[in-house]
Motif scaffolding. Structure first.
Motif, PDB file in Angstrom:
ATOM      1  N   SER A 113      35.698  28.833  49.598  1.00 21.08           N
ATOM      2  CA  SER A 113      36.340  27.808  50.475  1.00 21.08           C
ATOM      3  C   SER A 113      37.730  27.359  50.133  1.00 21.08           C
ATOM      4  CB  SER A 113      35.467  26.549  50.059  1.00 21.08           C
ATOM      5  OG  SER A 113      34.269  26.600  50.584  1.00 21.08           O
ATOM      6  N   ARG A 114      38.138  27.529  49.050  1.00 14.56           N
ATOM      7  CA  ARG A 114      39.573  27.254  48.619  1.00 14.56           C
ATOM      8  C   ARG A 114      40.488  28.510  49.174  1.00 14.56           C
ATOM      9  NH1 ARG A 114      38.113  25.687  42.311  1.00 14.56           N
ATOM     10  NH2 ARG A 114      37.710  23.422  42.737  1.00 14.56           N
ATOM     11  N   GLU A 115      39.795  29.613  49.108  1.00 11.07           N
ATOM     12  CA  GLU A 115      40.551  30.757  49.631  1.00 11.07           C
ATOM     13  C   GLU A 115      40.714  30.654  50.993  1.00 11.07           C
ATOM     14  OE1 GLU A 115      38.222  34.158  48.272  1.00 11.07           O
ATOM     15  OE2 GLU A 115      39.180  33.937  46.330  1.00 11.07           O
ATOM     16  N   LYS A 134      34.889  28.998  45.524  1.00  5.81           N
ATOM     17  CA  LYS A 134      36.012  29.890  45.448  1.00  5.81           C
ATOM     18  C   LYS A 134      36.529  30.281  46.560  1.00  5.81           C
ATOM     19  CE  LYS A 134      37.458  34.068  43.126  1.00  5.81           C
ATOM     20  NZ  LYS A 134      37.514  35.005  44.256  1.00  5.81           N
ATOM     21  N   THR A 176      33.263  22.139  51.109  1.00  5.62           N
ATOM     22  CA  THR A 176      34.169  21.994  52.333  1.00  5.62           C
ATOM     23  C   THR A 176      34.703  20.382  52.323  1.00  5.62           C
ATOM     24  OG1 THR A 176      32.917  23.773  53.465  1.00  5.62           O
ATOM     25  CG2 THR A 176      34.481  22.242  54.781  1.00  5.62           C
ATOM     26  N   ILE A 228      38.183  19.513  51.170  1.00  5.25           N
ATOM     27  CA  ILE A 228      39.363  20.100  52.059  1.00  5.25           C
ATOM     28  C   ILE A 228      39.475  19.277  53.113  1.00  5.25           C
ATOM     29  CG2 ILE A 228      39.889  22.261  53.076  1.00  5.25           C
ATOM     30  CD1 ILE A 228      38.049  23.834  51.272  1.00  5.25           C
ATOM     31  N   ASP A 256      43.398  28.062  51.936  1.00  3.92           N
ATOM     32  CA  ASP A 256      44.670  28.678  51.618  1.00  3.92           C
ATOM     33  C   ASP A 256      45.205  29.538  52.731  1.00  3.92           C
ATOM     34  OD1 ASP A 256      44.804  27.059  49.375  1.00  3.92           O
ATOM     35  OD2 ASP A 256      44.294  28.670  47.968  1.00  3.92           O
TER      36      ASP A 256
END
Length: 223
Positions: A53-55, A51, A105, A108, A58
């Protein structure tokens, strides 16, 4: 590392369990003109790491450099005083926690066409080091191997990985080593040295993978 990278123009995402500490550091970096934000997480919380890592991705459109630093040790470092609960905690943070961060990671970086992963291993992750202790040494040897596996498998995706394997670094973790003389901290590798090294790795030609760097304080005792 956070301060050094921010000073060179990187947007720095700070992650740790201690939310107050990373909030304070992010504020310090911003006050100095840098770009930083805090994303609290515990590396052993796999879902939480994904969660966060996605934030982070973004926040500033991806993750170009990962500095994988979470680590712990114990005062019980010999086979004759192994504490199994401490073994589980050390392996959980130093190895499984690092794996959680890497796994979160990788997608991404793959989507972006590449990136650099820098893992803080240890001299004890390259050579047997009795003072480092049994569980710590085992976890750091495994972390060094994880880093090597990334270069073998993810280079095709433009992802490079480096294991930093320092001897004594003047951090609070070192100062808690049984029998360590605090006066020796001035002769140890300094955190700023590690920050400079990580920055140099991050700036390396993208066609070059630095698999590992082993460094240690100069041996000045000739007795």
């Amino acid at each position: 590392m956070a301060i050094r990278f921010a000073a060179e123009g990187y947007a720095v995402a700070l992650s740790a369990r201690s939310e107050g500490g990373i909030n304070d550091l992010a504020a310090r970096i911003r006050a100095d003109g840098g770009d930083a934000a805090a994303f609290p997480l515990d590396v052993i919380d796999r879902d939480g790491v994904v969660k966060s890592s996605r934030e982070i991705a973004d926040w500033r459109n991806g993750i170009a450099v990962l500095c994988n630093n979470a680590g712990l040790n114990t005062s019980h470092r010999r086979w004759d005083d192994i504490d199994f609960a401490e073994w589980d905690a050390i392996i959980g943070t130093n190895l499984t926690g690092a794996m959680n961060v890497i796994a979160a990671t990788l997608p991404i970086m793959r989507a972006a066409g590449g990136g650099v992963m820098i893992h803080t291993s240890s001299w004890a992750g390259r050579f047997h080091a009795p003072l480092g202790g049994v569980p710590y040494g085992a976890s750091k040897h495994a972390l060094t191997s994880l880093s090597a596996s990334l270069n073998a498998m993810e280079g095709v995706n433009g992802i490079r990985s480096t294991a930093l394997c320092p001897g004594d670094v003047a951090t609070p973790l070192l100062l808690r080593r049984p029998g360590y003389d605090p006066a020796a901290a001035a002769r140890a590798i300094q955190p700023a040295d590690m920050a400079d090294l990580a920055l140099a790795v991050a700036r390396m030609n993208p066609h070059v993978a630095i698999h590992e760097i082993v460094l240690a304080p100069v041996q000045s005792d000739h007795r």
